[in-house]
Design a protein around this motif. Structure first.
Motif, short mmCIF file in Angstrom:
data_model
loop_
_atom_site.label_atom_id
_atom_site.label_comp_id
_atom_site.label_asym_id
_atom_site.label_seq_id
_atom_site.Cartn_x
_atom_site.Cartn_y
_atom_site.Cartn_z
N ILE A 203 0.85 -1.18 0.00
CA ILE A 203 0.00 0.00 0.00
C ILE A 203 0.89 1.23 0.00
O ILE A 203 1.96 1.25 0.61
CB ILE A 203 -0.96 -0.01 1.21
CG1 ILE A 203 -2.01 1.09 1.09
CG2 ILE A 203 -0.19 0.10 2.52
CD1 ILE A 203 -3.15 0.92 2.10
N THR B 28 -2.98 0.36 -3.93
CA THR B 28 -2.57 -0.95 -3.47
C THR B 28 -2.22 -1.82 -4.66
O THR B 28 -2.65 -1.57 -5.79
CB THR B 28 -3.66 -1.65 -2.64
OG1 THR B 28 -4.85 -1.79 -3.43
CG2 THR B 28 -3.98 -0.84 -1.39
N TYR B 29 -1.45 -2.84 -4.39
CA TYR B 29 -1.08 -3.81 -5.41
C TYR B 29 -0.98 -5.18 -4.76
O TYR B 29 -0.43 -5.30 -3.66
CB TYR B 29 0.25 -3.46 -6.07
CG TYR B 29 0.75 -4.53 -7.02
CD1 TYR B 29 0.31 -4.57 -8.34
CD2 TYR B 29 1.63 -5.51 -6.58
CE1 TYR B 29 0.74 -5.56 -9.20
CE2 TYR B 29 2.07 -6.50 -7.44
CZ TYR B 29 1.63 -6.52 -8.74
OH TYR B 29 2.06 -7.50 -9.60
N THR C 59 -7.36 -7.62 0.56
CA THR C 59 -7.40 -6.17 0.46
C THR C 59 -6.52 -5.58 1.56
O THR C 59 -6.16 -6.26 2.52
CB THR C 59 -8.83 -5.61 0.59
OG1 THR C 59 -9.40 -6.03 1.84
CG2 THR C 59 -9.71 -6.10 -0.55
N MET C 60 -6.18 -4.33 1.39
CA MET C 60 -5.30 -3.68 2.35
C MET C 60 -5.72 -2.23 2.51
O MET C 60 -6.09 -1.57 1.54
CB MET C 60 -3.85 -3.76 1.86
CG MET C 60 -2.81 -3.40 2.90
SD MET C 60 -1.13 -3.42 2.20
CE MET C 60 -1.08 -5.03 1.43
N TYR C 61 -5.67 -1.76 3.73
CA TYR C 61 -5.99 -0.38 3.99
C TYR C 61 -5.23 0.08 5.23
O TYR C 61 -4.79 -0.73 6.03
CB TYR C 61 -7.50 -0.17 4.15
CG TYR C 61 -8.16 -1.04 5.20
CD1 TYR C 61 -8.52 -2.35 4.91
CD2 TYR C 61 -8.43 -0.55 6.47
CE1 TYR C 61 -9.13 -3.15 5.86
CE2 TYR C 61 -9.04 -1.34 7.42
CZ TYR C 61 -9.39 -2.64 7.12
OH TYR C 61 -9.99 -3.43 8.07
N VAL D 101 3.60 2.02 -4.81
CA VAL D 101 3.62 0.79 -4.04
C VAL D 101 4.98 0.13 -4.23
O VAL D 101 5.42 -0.07 -5.36
CB VAL D 101 2.50 -0.17 -4.47
CG1 VAL D 101 2.63 -1.51 -3.74
CG2 VAL D 101 1.14 0.44 -4.20
#
Length: 127
Positions: free
Chosen positions: A51, A58-59, A69-71, A107
């Motif tokens: 991220i 994101t990748y 997923t990422m946050y 990223v």
């Protein structure tokens, strides 16, 4: 040096979900890009996803794309890796890392660009 701290790993069944958390011990890392890596037994450490500093980019590698997923929540100084539809091949020790990045939206995809690493958290996915 700065140590990243991962948590949230565990033993789950295929199809289950886990949310991993990553934070920096005693230091904010809101100015850093964050990546997740994993290492399965007998294999080299593998990049999973990352991220950007902004949190808006994101990748993910193809093997987890659409499932992970990422946050980030800078107020909590935490980056989350949400892992859904887990598969046995996701079994590994997961590491988070932080690096300076190149731009606000970049990223980092290579381990050499990360400066700070955690000790890892074990994720085991059974059939």
């Amino acid at each position: 040096q700065v140590q990243m701290v991962e948590s949230g790993g565990g033993l789950v069944q295929a199809g289950d979900s886990l949310r991993l958390s990553c934070g920096a011990s005693g230091r904010t890392f809101s100015g850093y890009a964050v990546g997740w890596f994993r290492q399965a037994p007998g294999l080299e450490r593998e990049f999973v996803g990352g991220i950007s500093k902004s949190g808006h980019s994101t990748y993910f590698v193809d093997s987890v794309k659409g499932r992970f997923t990422m946050y980030r929540d800078n107020a909590k100084n935490t980056v989350y890796l949400q892992m859904n539809s887990l598969k046995p091949e996701d079994t590994a020790v997961y590491y988070c890392a932080a690096g300076p990045g190149a731009t606000w939206v970049a990223v980092i995809r290579t381990s050499s660009e990360y400066d700070y690493w955690g000790q890892g958290t074990q994720v085991t996915v059974s059939l």
